[in-house]
Design a protein around this motif. Structure first.
Motif, PDB file in Angstrom:
ATOM      1  N   TYR A 274       0.953  -1.249   0.175  1.00 56.54           N
ATOM      2  CA  TYR A 274       0.023   0.030   0.066  1.00 56.54           C
ATOM      3  C   TYR A 274       0.684   1.331  -0.190  1.00 56.54           C
ATOM      4  O   TYR A 274       1.866   1.179   0.363  1.00 56.54           O
ATOM      5  CB  TYR A 274      -1.011  -0.042   1.393  1.00 56.54           C
ATOM      6  N   THR A 275       0.359   2.347  -0.279  1.00 53.22           N
ATOM      7  CA  THR A 275       1.021   3.529  -0.345  1.00 53.22           C
ATOM      8  C   THR A 275       0.830   4.232   1.006  1.00 53.22           C
ATOM      9  O   THR A 275      -0.316   4.164   1.701  1.00 53.22           O
ATOM     10  CB  THR A 275       0.736   4.577  -1.423  1.00 53.22           C
ATOM     11  N   TRP A 276       1.724   4.958   1.632  1.00 52.32           N
ATOM     12  CA  TRP A 276       1.582   5.827   2.782  1.00 52.32           C
ATOM     13  C   TRP A 276       2.188   7.093   2.548  1.00 52.32           C
ATOM     14  O   TRP A 276       3.585   7.237   1.779  1.00 52.32           O
ATOM     15  CB  TRP A 276       2.061   5.104   4.092  1.00 52.32           C
ATOM     16  N   THR A 277       1.871   8.191   3.333  1.00 51.55           N
ATOM     17  CA  THR A 277       2.664   9.627   2.804  1.00 51.55           C
ATOM     18  C   THR A 277       2.910   9.869   4.096  1.00 51.55           C
ATOM     19  O   THR A 277       2.294   9.762   5.231  1.00 51.55           O
ATOM     20  CB  THR A 277       1.355  10.407   2.496  1.00 51.55           C
ATOM     21  N   ASP A 278       4.193  10.529   4.142  1.00 55.40           N
ATOM     22  CA  ASP A 278       4.812  11.149   5.459  1.00 55.40           C
ATOM     23  C   ASP A 278       5.364  12.570   5.211  1.00 55.40           C
ATOM     24  O   ASP A 278       5.569  12.977   3.844  1.00 55.40           O
ATOM     25  CB  ASP A 278       6.096  10.355   5.755  1.00 55.40           C
ATOM     26  N   GLU A 279       5.010  13.204   6.199  1.00 58.49           N
ATOM     27  CA  GLU A 279       5.723  14.578   6.041  1.00 58.49           C
ATOM     28  C   GLU A 279       6.989  14.856   6.698  1.00 58.49           C
ATOM     29  O   GLU A 279       7.158  14.422   7.785  1.00 58.49           O
ATOM     30  CB  GLU A 279       4.403  15.722   6.502  1.00 58.49           C
ATOM     31  N   PHE A 280       8.004  15.726   5.994  1.00 60.62           N
ATOM     32  CA  PHE A 280       9.140  15.704   6.391  1.00 60.62           C
ATOM     33  C   PHE A 280       9.416  17.476   6.606  1.00 60.62           C
ATOM     34  O   PHE A 280       8.752  18.203   5.900  1.00 60.62           O
ATOM     35  CB  PHE A 280      10.223  15.356   5.773  1.00 60.62           C
ATOM     36  N   GLU A 281      10.177  17.524   7.464  1.00 62.71           N
ATOM     37  CA  GLU A 281      10.786  19.016   7.304  1.00 62.71           C
ATOM     38  C   GLU A 281      12.064  18.798   6.760  1.00 62.71           C
ATOM     39  O   GLU A 281      12.984  18.184   7.263  1.00 62.71           O
ATOM     40  CB  GLU A 281      10.844  19.585   8.835  1.00 62.71           C
ATOM     41  N   LEU A 282      12.329  19.499   5.736  1.00 61.94           N
ATOM     42  CA  LEU A 282      13.845  19.594   5.061  1.00 61.94           C
ATOM     43  C   LEU A 282      14.269  20.712   4.956  1.00 61.94           C
ATOM     44  O   LEU A 282      13.781  21.863   4.341  1.00 61.94           O
ATOM     45  CB  LEU A 282      13.299  19.046   3.523  1.00 61.94           C
ATOM     46  N   HIS A 283      15.194  20.895   5.727  1.00 65.59           N
ATOM     47  CA  HIS A 283      15.968  22.224   5.682  1.00 65.59           C
ATOM     48  C   HIS A 283      14.836  23.526   5.821  1.00 65.59           C
ATOM     49  O   HIS A 283      14.935  24.261   5.193  1.00 65.59           O
ATOM     50  CB  HIS A 283      16.673  22.635   4.507  1.00 65.59           C
ATOM     51  N   GLY A 284      14.007  23.272   7.097  1.00 61.33           N
ATOM     52  CA  GLY A 284      13.058  24.175   7.191  1.00 61.33           C
ATOM     53  C   GLY A 284      11.828  24.220   6.495  1.00 61.33           C
ATOM     54  O   GLY A 284      10.882  25.045   6.390  1.00 61.33           O
TER      55      GLY A 284
ATOM     56  N   ARG B 209       6.079  16.640   1.560  1.00 65.82           N
ATOM     57  CA  ARG B 209       5.298  15.322   1.754  1.00 65.82           C
ATOM     58  C   ARG B 209       5.888  14.433   0.671  1.00 65.82           C
ATOM     59  O   ARG B 209       5.978  14.570  -0.513  1.00 65.82           O
ATOM     60  CB  ARG B 209       3.773  15.662   1.436  1.00 65.82           C
ATOM     61  N   MET B 210       6.004  13.086   1.122  1.00 67.15           N
ATOM     62  CA  MET B 210       6.549  11.969   0.210  1.00 67.15           C
ATOM     63  C   MET B 210       5.477  10.907   0.324  1.00 67.15           C
ATOM     64  O   MET B 210       5.059  10.480   1.379  1.00 67.15           O
ATOM     65  CB  MET B 210       7.980  11.868   0.481  1.00 67.15           C
ATOM     66  N   THR B 211       4.999  10.209  -0.895  1.00 65.66           N
ATOM     67  CA  THR B 211       4.438   8.948  -0.769  1.00 65.66           C
ATOM     68  C   THR B 211       5.307   7.737  -1.345  1.00 65.66           C
ATOM     69  O   THR B 211       6.068   7.715  -2.405  1.00 65.66           O
ATOM     70  CB  THR B 211       3.143   9.273  -1.575  1.00 65.66           C
ATOM     71  N   PHE B 212       5.112   6.942  -0.274  1.00 64.54           N
ATOM     72  CA  PHE B 212       5.995   5.561  -0.429  1.00 64.54           C
ATOM     73  C   PHE B 212       4.991   4.345  -0.923  1.00 64.54           C
ATOM     74  O   PHE B 212       4.111   4.375  -0.379  1.00 64.54           O
ATOM     75  CB  PHE B 212       6.758   5.357   0.377  1.00 64.54           C
ATOM     76  N   TRP B 213       5.826   3.356  -1.560  1.00 67.34           N
ATOM     77  CA  TRP B 213       4.913   2.123  -1.423  1.00 67.34           C
ATOM     78  C   TRP B 213       5.518   1.306  -0.229  1.00 67.34           C
ATOM     79  O   TRP B 213       6.724   0.949  -0.380  1.00 67.34           O
ATOM     80  CB  TRP B 213       5.266   1.403  -2.903  1.00 67.34           C
ATOM     81  N   ASN B 214       4.809   0.693   0.437  1.00 69.67           N
ATOM     82  CA  ASN B 214       5.126  -0.216   1.414  1.00 69.67           C
ATOM     83  C   ASN B 214       5.245  -1.824   0.646  1.00 69.67           C
ATOM     84  O   ASN B 214       4.163  -2.304   0.222  1.00 69.67           O
ATOM     85  CB  ASN B 214       4.308  -0.307   2.643  1.00 69.67           C
ATOM     86  N   LYS B 215       6.256  -2.451   0.882  1.00 72.51           N
ATOM     87  CA  LYS B 215       6.291  -3.759   0.477  1.00 72.51           C
ATOM     88  C   LYS B 215       7.187  -4.823   1.446  1.00 72.51           C
ATOM     89  O   LYS B 215       8.210  -4.395   2.213  1.00 72.51           O
ATOM     90  CB  LYS B 215       7.399  -3.865  -0.697  1.00 72.51           C
ATOM     91  N   PRO B 216       6.551  -5.837   1.973  1.00 72.79           N
ATOM     92  CA  PRO B 216       7.390  -6.863   2.940  1.00 72.79           C
ATOM     93  C   PRO B 216       8.457  -7.269   2.339  1.00 72.79           C
ATOM     94  O   PRO B 216       8.590  -7.331   1.047  1.00 72.79           O
ATOM     95  CB  PRO B 216       6.228  -7.643   3.114  1.00 72.79           C
ATOM     96  N   LEU B 217       9.433  -7.840   3.107  1.00 72.69           N
ATOM     97  CA  LEU B 217      10.725  -8.088   2.705  1.00 72.69           C
ATOM     98  C   LEU B 217      10.500  -9.234   1.582  1.00 72.69           C
ATOM     99  O   LEU B 217      11.239  -9.152   0.369  1.00 72.69           O
ATOM    100  CB  LEU B 217      11.566  -8.815   3.796  1.00 72.69           C
ATOM    101  N   HIS B 218       9.592 -10.358   1.794  1.00 75.60           N
ATOM    102  CA  HIS B 218       9.439 -11.373   0.831  1.00 75.60           C
ATOM    103  C   HIS B 218       9.188 -10.816  -0.747  1.00 75.60           C
ATOM    104  O   HIS B 218       9.654 -11.236  -1.710  1.00 75.60           O
ATOM    105  CB  HIS B 218       8.613 -12.496   1.168  1.00 75.60           C
ATOM    106  N   ALA B 219       8.298  -9.721  -0.605  1.00 72.19           N
ATOM    107  CA  ALA B 219       7.960  -9.091  -2.059  1.00 72.19           C
ATOM    108  C   ALA B 219       9.068  -8.732  -2.646  1.00 72.19           C
ATOM    109  O   ALA B 219       9.325  -8.423  -4.124  1.00 72.19           O
ATOM    110  CB  ALA B 219       7.042  -8.105  -1.883  1.00 72.19           C
ATOM    111  N   MET B 220      10.259  -8.041  -1.928  1.00 70.35           N
ATOM    112  CA  MET B 220      11.308  -7.400  -2.463  1.00 70.35           C
ATOM    113  C   MET B 220      12.314  -8.450  -3.076  1.00 70.35           C
ATOM    114  O   MET B 220      12.701  -8.527  -4.212  1.00 70.35           O
ATOM    115  CB  MET B 220      12.113  -6.408  -1.470  1.00 70.35           C
ATOM    116  N   THR B 221      12.572  -9.417  -2.130  1.00 71.03           N
ATOM    117  CA  THR B 221      13.491 -10.673  -2.529  1.00 71.03           C
ATOM    118  C   THR B 221      12.734 -11.483  -3.686  1.00 71.03           C
ATOM    119  O   THR B 221      13.529 -11.897  -4.572  1.00 71.03           O
ATOM    120  CB  THR B 221      13.675 -11.272  -1.329  1.00 71.03           C
ATOM    121  N   ASP B 222      11.600 -11.544  -3.890  1.00 67.30           N
ATOM    122  CA  ASP B 222      10.923 -12.268  -4.822  1.00 67.30           C
ATOM    123  C   ASP B 222      10.991 -11.606  -6.374  1.00 67.30           C
ATOM    124  O   ASP B 222      11.365 -12.151  -7.341  1.00 67.30           O
ATOM    125  CB  ASP B 222       9.378 -12.591  -4.782  1.00 67.30           C
TER     126      ASP B 222
END
Ligand SMILES: C[S@@+](CC[C@H](N)C(=O)[O-])C[C@H]1O[C@@H](n2cnc3c(N)ncnc32)[C@H](O)[C@@H]1O
Length: 234
Positions: free
Chosen positions: A161-171, A175-188
């Protein structure tokens, strides 16, 4: 379509230069996994503003880099000079390099923006020489559990699934949106693309960061944020 990084390219570039996560954790770990880079032909995929490109070039590698964000590539050009082989290109398209061109592809903190890794890994394999290496870092699949451990429903480790996080970058807020993957999905995905998994690494931040980032260092030193792989093209 403009890339998200176009919106905060300057702030990200400044942050990445000195941050605990990049300068004292991700970059030293990736450089350690690359090892002796002298004379190696290396592709920096999702090169951003080019800090890794610069470090690899300083170690004697012959580096090419590309990024989806024109603004990030402009920062990379300012850092690396007009002669540097830098392009605006998208990982989800065929890559603008010939077959079997590179000894190594480094993909630092970029695969986690993509849902479907298969075509991307096929392209990495195509541009790598036989026996070449893909050195990749991604969000650790447990990272979201650290970020969200006090909020909302507990995330399902196995779901993609995607999840979005908000960061403070140099003040500046970003917002960045990432895909979450379990380890086995990556190694597969790696093995299906014809890579052999040589190393799975969960490094610590470099010790000198402890004095510079009290508090944050202890968190990162006891809970991994990123996961690192060295993969060999068969
Ligand atoms: C977290 S930054 C890392 C930059 C660089 N690898 C580093 O470690 O300093 C992620 C980079 O990936 C790039 N990126 C994201 N999706 C991309 C895609 N589909 N194709 C190419 N680059 C992409 C972004 O523009 C951004 O510059």
């Amino acid at each position: 379509m403009t890339a998200a990084y176009d919106d905060f390219a300057g702030a990200y570039t400044a942050e990445n230069e000195t941050s605990l996560m990049n300068a004292y954790y991700e970059r030293p770990a990736t450089l350690a996994l690359v090892g002796d880079a002298a004379g190696r032909r290396i592709l920096d995929a999702g090169c951003g503003s080019g800090p890794l490109f610069a470090a690899l070039r300083d170690k004697g590698a012959v580096v090419s880099g590309f990024d989806q964000s024109a603004a990030m590539v402009a920062h990379a050009k300012a850092r690396l000079g007009a002669d540097a082989d830098l392009r605006v290109a998208d990982l989800t398209d065929p890559l603008p390099y010939p077959d079997a061109e590179f000894d190594d592809v480094v993909a630092s903190l970029v695969l986690h923006y993509l849902r479907d890794w298969d075509p991307v890994l096929a392209e990495f394999r195509r541009v790598l020489k036989p026996g070449g290496r893909l050195i990749a870092s991604v969000n650790h699949p447990m990272m979201i559990n650290l970020t969200h451990r006090h909020e909302g429903p507990r995330p399902d480790y196995f779901e993609q699934y995607t999840w979005t996080d908000e960061f403070e970058l140099h003040g500046e807020k970003a917002r960045m949106t990432f895909w979450n993957k379990p380890l086995h999905a990556m190694t597969d995905a790696f093995t299906a693309a014809g890579f052999r998994i040589a190393v799975v690494s969960e490094p610590h931040p470099v010790p000198e960061a402890q004095e510079l980032f009290p508090g944050d260092f202890e968190i990162l030193d006891t809970f991994p944020s990123f996961l690192f792989f060295v993969l060999e093209a068969g």
